[in-house]
Design a protein around this motif. Structure first.
Motif, PDB file in Angstrom:
ATOM      1  N   MET A   1       8.116  -9.724  49.633  1.00  0.00           N
ATOM      2  CA  MET A   1       9.022 -10.419  49.217  1.00  0.00           C
ATOM      3  C   MET A   1       8.761 -12.166  48.849  1.00  0.00           C
ATOM      4  O   MET A   1       9.834 -12.307  48.035  1.00  0.00           O
ATOM      5  N   THR A   2       7.089 -12.618  48.124  1.00  0.00           N
ATOM      6  CA  THR A   2       7.307 -13.253  47.357  1.00  0.00           C
ATOM      7  C   THR A   2       7.510 -13.229  45.827  1.00  0.00           C
ATOM      8  O   THR A   2       8.732 -13.495  45.313  1.00  0.00           O
TER       9      THR A   2
ATOM     10  N   ILE B   1      11.594 -14.461  43.538  1.00  0.00           N
ATOM     11  CA  ILE B   1      11.207 -14.817  41.804  1.00  0.00           C
ATOM     12  C   ILE B   1      12.943 -14.589  41.239  1.00  0.00           C
ATOM     13  O   ILE B   1      13.363 -13.079  40.710  1.00  0.00           O
ATOM     14  N   PRO B   2      13.158 -15.988  40.850  1.00  0.00           N
ATOM     15  CA  PRO B   2      14.673 -14.811  39.602  1.00  0.00           C
ATOM     16  C   PRO B   2      14.520 -14.265  38.434  1.00  0.00           C
ATOM     17  O   PRO B   2      13.755 -14.272  38.002  1.00  0.00           O
TER      18      PRO B   2
ATOM     19  N   ILE C   1      14.312  -5.922  40.253  1.00  0.00           N
ATOM     20  CA  ILE C   1      13.085  -4.231  39.837  1.00  0.00           C
ATOM     21  C   ILE C   1      12.577  -3.649  41.308  1.00  0.00           C
ATOM     22  O   ILE C   1      12.242  -3.766  41.781  1.00  0.00           O
ATOM     23  N   PRO C   2      12.864  -2.480  40.649  1.00  0.00           N
ATOM     24  CA  PRO C   2      11.987  -0.912  41.793  1.00  0.00           C
ATOM     25  C   PRO C   2      10.650  -1.503  42.165  1.00  0.00           C
ATOM     26  O   PRO C   2       9.903  -1.644  41.453  1.00  0.00           O
ATOM     27  N   ILE C   3      10.199  -1.021  43.380  1.00  0.00           N
ATOM     28  CA  ILE C   3       9.507  -1.624  43.913  1.00  0.00           C
ATOM     29  C   ILE C   3       8.806  -0.066  45.102  1.00  0.00           C
ATOM     30  O   ILE C   3       9.425  -0.062  45.831  1.00  0.00           O
TER      31      ILE C   3
END
Length: 76
Positions: free
Chosen positions: A22-23, A27-28, A33-35
């Motif tokens: 979530m953090t 971030i802009p 980005i795949p997590i």
């Protein structure tokens, strides 16, 4: 530097993988980005929770190399 993909352990000592994701999503430029969650918890509710916080996929531990590579191919 930029990252192509993040492998996120769900259970970490200070900040768990859900909170970390979530953090990161705040971030802009990092929202795309795949997590991929890595977790010993493999129940459907665990997979659902991963998606709810912004993870793109979920791999249960112990990690099967073939499954890991197949999942990585989806995003790279």
């Amino acid at each position: 530097g930029d990252y192509d993909l993040i492998l996120m352990d769900v259970q970490m000592p200070i900040m768990n993988g859900y909170d970390a994701t979530m953090t990161i999503r705040k971030i802009p430029g990092w929202d795309k980005i795949p997590i991929i969650a890595l977790s010993a918890n493999a129940f459907e509710e665990d997979r659902k929770r991963s998606q709810e916080v912004g993870m793109n996929d979920h791999i249960a531990k112990p990690i099967k190399v073939k499954e890991l590579f197949e999942t990585l191919k989806k995003y790279l």
